[in-house]
Design a protein around this motif. Structure first.
Motif, mmCIF file in Angstrom:
data_model
loop_
_atom_site.group_PDB
_atom_site.id
_atom_site.type_symbol
_atom_site.label_atom_id
_atom_site.label_comp_id
_atom_site.label_asym_id
_atom_site.label_seq_id
_atom_site.Cartn_x
_atom_site.Cartn_y
_atom_site.Cartn_z
ATOM 1 N N LYS A 28 -22.856 -2.328 -49.412
ATOM 2 C CA LYS A 28 -22.438 -2.297 -50.818
ATOM 3 C C LYS A 28 -23.425 -3.039 -51.698
ATOM 4 C CE LYS A 28 -17.617 -1.192 -51.039
ATOM 5 N NZ LYS A 28 -16.235 -1.638 -51.248
ATOM 6 N N LYS B 196 -20.132 -4.525 -46.230
ATOM 7 C CA LYS B 196 -20.413 -5.381 -47.402
ATOM 8 C C LYS B 196 -21.889 -5.407 -47.742
ATOM 9 C CE LYS B 196 -16.652 -8.742 -47.631
ATOM 10 N NZ LYS B 196 -16.384 -10.192 -47.773
ATOM 11 N N HIS B 197 -22.715 -5.562 -46.705
ATOM 12 C CA HIS B 197 -24.165 -5.574 -46.952
ATOM 13 C C HIS B 197 -24.609 -4.250 -47.568
ATOM 14 C CE1 HIS B 197 -25.239 -9.449 -45.431
ATOM 15 N NE2 HIS B 197 -24.733 -9.234 -44.231
#
Lengths: 125, 125
Positions: free
Chosen positions: A51, A48-49
């Motif tokens: 992304k 997620k980070h």
DNA sequence: TGGTTAATTAACCAATAAGTAAATTAATAT
DNA sequence: ATATTAATTTACTTATTGGTTAATTAACCA
């Protein structure tokens, strides 16, 4: 995602995990697994980070077999830096001199002449 | 609020309204009402943004009658700038020369001598 | 083929952020 | 005293963020 680019950049930089990832990537490319090692955090969290960083244009990604190496793309930092530099005069006492030097440097590169003058006319505080 | 200072700073800068407020304050102090004029947003919303900025140390506040003037405090920007500057080499082709100049400037100020040498030995790309 | 490793996706949760409207505090002015 | 102006506080809503676990995809390996 309707925010302007510089907002997206600053938001990406506002997380310590993401800044640490960028600092690691300054040493060279790395796949997700390796990036996740220093953090007490699941791999999906790292994904997620990444992304967020990719969306901000701060990293790019490629493929190598089952790995997806991440690469630092510092271009957005240039704009962020430029924004902050507006305020240098408010904290930096030697701002005038640096500012003058940068202007001089720029004109040097633009015109490729007048190599050894100008400096004598610079303002000093 | 458990994040480190630089995270708080970047988070504060990640909002376009807050950046616009800082840009306005670079022109001089201003009370809340005046700051709110350019925005289609209620005054409480501006108050909230000001709290974020104050919490980040980016503004300070005083009192004048019924007004609470805001003043730009650029110090945290210095740290944010320093963090970003780590990456200048990744985007700036003249990084080497600037870096050398800054080092030279620093030693000039520290020692107050060696005013007209050094530059001839600088690296060039 | 089946197993392993790398990474992502999906579904979910809790906390925070950004806004609102309405009420309240504080100082000024009449 | 009361009205006005400036600003904040309160209570609430909605969307986003940052994390989780479990399941899935993708490539390699034996």
């Amino acid at each position: 995602m309707s925010a302007d680019q510089i907002s997206v950049t600053f938001a990406a930089l506002a997380d310590p995990t993401r800044r640490a990832i960028l600092e690691r990537l300054a040493m060279g490319e790395a796949p997700v697994k390796e990036l996740s090692v220093p953090f007490e955090m699941s791999q999906p969290a790292i994904t997620k980070h990444l992304k967020v960083l990719e969306h901000a244009g701060l990293i790019s990604r490629s493929r190598e077999a089952q790995w997806r190496p991440c690469k630092l793309e510092a271009k957005p930092l240039q704009d962020a830096s430029a924004w902050i530099e507006q305020y240098r005069q408010f904290w930096d006492e030697s701002f005038d001199r640096l500012d003058d030097y940068l202007k001089e440097l720029q004109s040097e590169e633009a015109t490729s002449k007048e190599k050894k003058d100008g400096r004598s006319t610079r303002k000093r505080r």
